[in-house]
Write a protein that holds these residues in place. Structure first.
Motif, short mmCIF file in Angstrom:
data_model
loop_
_atom_site.label_atom_id
_atom_site.label_comp_id
_atom_site.label_asym_id
_atom_site.label_seq_id
_atom_site.Cartn_x
_atom_site.Cartn_y
_atom_site.Cartn_z
N LEU A 129 6.04 -1.65 -7.84
CA LEU A 129 6.33 -0.26 -8.17
C LEU A 129 7.02 -0.16 -9.53
O LEU A 129 7.66 -1.09 -10.02
N THR A 130 6.88 1.02 -10.13
CA THR A 130 7.60 1.37 -11.36
C THR A 130 8.57 2.51 -11.01
O THR A 130 8.47 3.10 -9.93
N PRO A 131 9.50 2.83 -11.92
CA PRO A 131 10.36 3.99 -11.65
C PRO A 131 9.58 5.27 -11.37
O PRO A 131 9.97 6.09 -10.53
N THR A 132 8.44 5.45 -12.05
CA THR A 132 7.63 6.64 -11.84
C THR A 132 7.04 6.68 -10.43
O THR A 132 7.12 7.69 -9.72
N SER A 133 6.44 5.57 -10.01
CA SER A 133 5.84 5.56 -8.67
C SER A 133 6.91 5.64 -7.58
O SER A 133 6.69 6.27 -6.54
N ALA A 134 8.07 5.02 -7.83
CA ALA A 134 9.16 5.12 -6.85
C ALA A 134 9.58 6.57 -6.68
O ALA A 134 9.86 7.02 -5.55
N GLU A 135 9.61 7.34 -7.77
CA GLU A 135 9.98 8.75 -7.68
C GLU A 135 8.91 9.54 -6.94
O GLU A 135 9.21 10.43 -6.13
N VAL A 136 7.64 9.24 -7.20
CA VAL A 136 6.55 9.90 -6.48
C VAL A 136 6.65 9.63 -4.98
O VAL A 136 6.48 10.53 -4.15
N LEU A 137 6.98 8.38 -4.62
CA LEU A 137 7.09 8.04 -3.20
C LEU A 137 8.31 8.68 -2.56
O LEU A 137 8.27 9.09 -1.40
N ARG A 138 9.40 8.79 -3.32
CA ARG A 138 10.58 9.50 -2.80
C ARG A 138 10.23 10.96 -2.52
O ARG A 138 10.64 11.54 -1.51
N ASP A 139 9.47 11.56 -3.44
CA ASP A 139 9.06 12.95 -3.26
C ASP A 139 8.18 13.09 -2.02
O ASP A 139 8.34 14.02 -1.22
#
Length: 259
Positions: free
Chosen positions: A62-72
């Protein structure tokens, strides 16, 4: 579907997953090896995954971007939910006037607004339920955008306004199609196991709720199907979880996700 798999079986574990694991997982739902590899490559290009080589194998983390998408996604599925029964009738209004030469910015702003739950009242004026933090939505647009919090007053017909600003017919149809597929004793009998069922279930659900602005129940039809669909999704996910997790663990070839 890759994001669904990552959210259920990778997010929060500090691991990278081999391309072979993705290929075997998605073969269960009829996705070809070529399509899986192509999607992984595109996600790397979009900053949603990063590659790590270990020996002759390629792993993805994961990247910070994908981690944020998954949190959302986690927030929308398990915490926020689709039902908005708030007592107050508060709305956020955004008005904007962008130069004709700003075609790209205009298109990007409209996409951001729709993603954040806004619907168009008229050209250059959009509305969303609740008080929405629009900091990221309007980033870089400066004084071309005005933002207000508001409450409806007589003689505003909010049900008519909601019908005009949002595609309720299309959204309701997607919820009913979801129920038609999943609200049965033996859902997805063609799937080989509960990992395949879980992936298909949650991917379809996310595609619906990410287009749902969570409009107040008071302004929706009495037979609005979202709450029942949500109950079916959550119940089935819990039912599928044990076998889905066991199958995923057998498939997963991982290495630690180190910087």
């Amino acid at each position: 579907m890759i994001l669904t798999f990552l959210g259920d079986h990778v997010y929060g574990r500090g691991i990278c997953v081999s391309s072979r694991s993705f290929i075997e997982a998605f073969a269960r739902v009829g996705v070809s090896e070529e399509a899986t590899r192509s999607t992984l490559t595109r996600m790397v290009g979009r900053g949603l995954l990063r590659r790590r080589r270990a020996g002759r194998r390629m792993y993805f983390g994961l990247t910070p971007t994908s981690a944020e998408v998954l949190r959302d996604g986690e927030r929308r599925i398990w915490h926020t939910g689709v039902v908005n029964d708030a007592a107050e009738d508060r709305w956020t209004l955004i008005g904007f006037s962008l130069p004709e030469s700003w075609q790209r910015q205009r298109h990007e702003l409209r996409s951001r607004l729709a993603w954040a739950g806004f619907g168009p009242l008229r050209n250059g004026l959009w509305i969303a339920p609740g008080e929405v933090d629009v900091t990221e939505v309007i980033d870089g647009l400066g004084g071309n955008v005005k933002v207000f919090a508001a409450e409806p007053r007589h003689p505003t017909d909010m049900q008519a306004l909601v019908r005009d600003a949002y595609d309720l017919e299309g959204l309701g149809r997607r919820y009913r199609e979801f129920l038609h597929r999943w609200d049965r004793a033996d859902p997805a009998p063609e799937a080989p196991d509960d990992l395949a069922r879980s992936l298909t279930l949650l991917t379809g659900w996310l595609q619906i709720i990410r287009t749902d602005p969570r409009l107040p129940l008071r302004h929706l039809p009495d037979d609005w199907p979202a709450e029942k669909a949500q109950q079916v999704c959550r119940t089935l996910h819990e039912r599928f979880r044990p076998e889905a997790a066991a199958v995923a663990e057998r498939l997963l070839d991982t290495i630690p996700d180190e910087p």
